[in-house]
Enzyme design. Sequence first.
Site, mmCIF file in Angstrom:
data_model
loop_
_atom_site.group_PDB
_atom_site.id
_atom_site.type_symbol
_atom_site.label_atom_id
_atom_site.label_comp_id
_atom_site.label_asym_id
_atom_site.label_seq_id
_atom_site.Cartn_x
_atom_site.Cartn_y
_atom_site.Cartn_z
ATOM 1 N N LYS A 119 -27.947 -8.275 -16.736
ATOM 2 C CA LYS A 119 -27.563 -8.073 -15.328
ATOM 3 C C LYS A 119 -27.018 -9.378 -14.768
ATOM 4 O O LYS A 119 -27.589 -10.448 -15.027
ATOM 5 C CB LYS A 119 -28.795 -7.612 -14.539
ATOM 6 C CG LYS A 119 -28.527 -7.286 -13.083
ATOM 7 C CD LYS A 119 -29.814 -6.818 -12.397
ATOM 8 C CE LYS A 119 -29.602 -6.442 -10.954
ATOM 9 N NZ LYS A 119 -30.842 -5.995 -10.288
ATOM 10 N N SER A 121 -30.488 -1.436 -8.077
ATOM 11 C CA SER A 121 -29.295 -2.253 -8.163
ATOM 12 C C SER A 121 -28.860 -2.588 -9.598
ATOM 13 O O SER A 121 -27.733 -3.050 -9.798
ATOM 14 C CB SER A 121 -29.525 -3.562 -7.414
ATOM 15 O OG SER A 121 -30.548 -4.313 -8.036
ATOM 16 N N SER A 123 -35.294 -1.535 -8.686
ATOM 17 C CA SER A 123 -33.962 -1.670 -9.290
ATOM 18 C C SER A 123 -33.899 -1.614 -10.806
ATOM 19 O O SER A 123 -32.809 -1.559 -11.365
ATOM 20 C CB SER A 123 -33.297 -2.959 -8.823
ATOM 21 O OG SER A 123 -32.769 -2.747 -7.552
HETATM 22 N N1 GLN Z 1 -33.137 -0.462 -3.396
HETATM 23 C C1 GLN Z 1 -33.999 -1.545 -3.052
HETATM 24 C C2 GLN Z 1 -33.306 -2.499 -2.118
HETATM 25 O O1 GLN Z 1 -32.197 -2.291 -1.829
HETATM 26 C C3 GLN Z 1 -34.478 -2.248 -4.274
HETATM 27 C C4 GLN Z 1 -33.521 -3.223 -4.832
HETATM 28 C C5 GLN Z 1 -34.053 -4.002 -5.991
HETATM 29 O O2 GLN Z 1 -35.075 -3.659 -6.597
HETATM 30 N N2 GLN Z 1 -33.386 -5.093 -6.285
HETATM 31 O O3 GLN Z 1 -33.851 -3.456 -1.687
#
Ligand code: GLN
Length: 475
Positions: free
Chosen positions: A79, A154, A178
Amino acid sequence: MFDIKNLDITGALVLLDSGEITSVGLTQALIDLIKAEDSKYNAYLTLDEEYALAQAAGADAKRAAGETGKLLGIPVAIKDVLNVEGQVCTCGSKILEGYVSPYDATAIAKLRAAGAIFLGRTNMDEFAMGSTTENSAFQVTKNPCNTDYVPGGSSGGSAAAVGAGLAIAALGTDTGGSIRQPACFCGCVGLKPSYGRVSRFGLTAYCSSFDQAGPMTKTVKDAALLLEVMAGVDEYDASSAPVDVPEYTKHLTGDLTGMTIGIPKEYFIDGIDPEVSRTVKAAIDKCAELGAEIKDISLPLTDYAIATYYIIATAEASTNLARFDGVRYGARAEGATDPIDLYKKTKAAGFGEEVKRRIILGTYVLSSGYYDAYYGSAQKARTLIMQEFDKAFEDCDAMITPISPVPGYKIGENENDPLKMYLGDIFTVTANLAGICGLSVPYGKKDDLSIGVQILGPAFKEENILKIGDALERK
Ligand code: GLN
């Protein structure tokens, strides 16, 4: 010839050890496949062909010289938020376009020491803020199960790469779901380690008190193997925990006798897609069949999780992202008249809409007049949620829940409704608030879309959830 799309780490190691393939051959085959097929999914942001092939040649030479390594010669997709020395690391943001990491994140250094190869960087929501990967400044990634749908986020690029067979394994990061949610959407396995299990050094911070890097793989065994390599205390991260790292792969016996699995009733609310409920129910029944005791439990503070998470996450994000000011990293706006003007122009041009929204929200909840009402209260709520999980885990070894209320989102579906998007994180953010571990394992389908189940475990008990996930995978 090997079936590269279905090759997992365990299978690739067998082929490498027997000499049927070389790491160069494997890496080249993956690069060719990505070039031929990734235009359908846009999972990768960058490929580092020359570097990857040179690393692969090094791994082959080591194997020929009799050296070993848990991941010797295995290409892993990363990532774009984890620093790999010499590779671009954009965090999905224009503000870091062209930024080259001068060092390895500790998790990366550990994989490297075990012989892994870093062949490319995967797409993500900008600074890991989002649940669809649509917040990337560069491209929209598509779900390999159905390309009209998002891959989740994400870590959507990593999930789509593994789900489409364009990566043998990948790393993601999980601040509020994420790793688990995109793994669920793309039909792969995703493991969020307990907070402190994996060093955060070199993981570009979104919300430092929640962030964890973890594996996204084709099998639970591969996730166990990667975690074994990545985990452990690190002198560069004071929040990494001095807790022994077990050999997780040894716990995968397929037998759940003696385990108690809690089913928290607050995770089975109205509005969940019926196919998601059916999938989770089927997984629970299977665990009972494999010898686990199933127990109804209650986590009443779940209602407060989304508000608590989004206050703390945005507060920390607003301070963490202050460093991207046009002076130290990445992009710098032209034509600024003084330092303040430089900050303003760089940030205005460099950050996307969602990132700006969160910086503003985070600055607001931390401002002197509102600190106690929002940030202070959220921290208290977080402690209570943590205690509620600790108490619940006195009576069970793990919990099984859904991951997302729905099996997926169409591309563009949530574009103008950030609140709806935030609410979709209800089942995943609790693990980050409590610092516990969570695993996402594919277990069902709705039409083309994949549905996973979440297995939550006490802090530093990844072996519990890996054991259950592996048993479910054997079906
Ligand atoms: N969807 C969550 C957010 O937008 C989690 C994102 C993540 O785990 N990086 O914060």
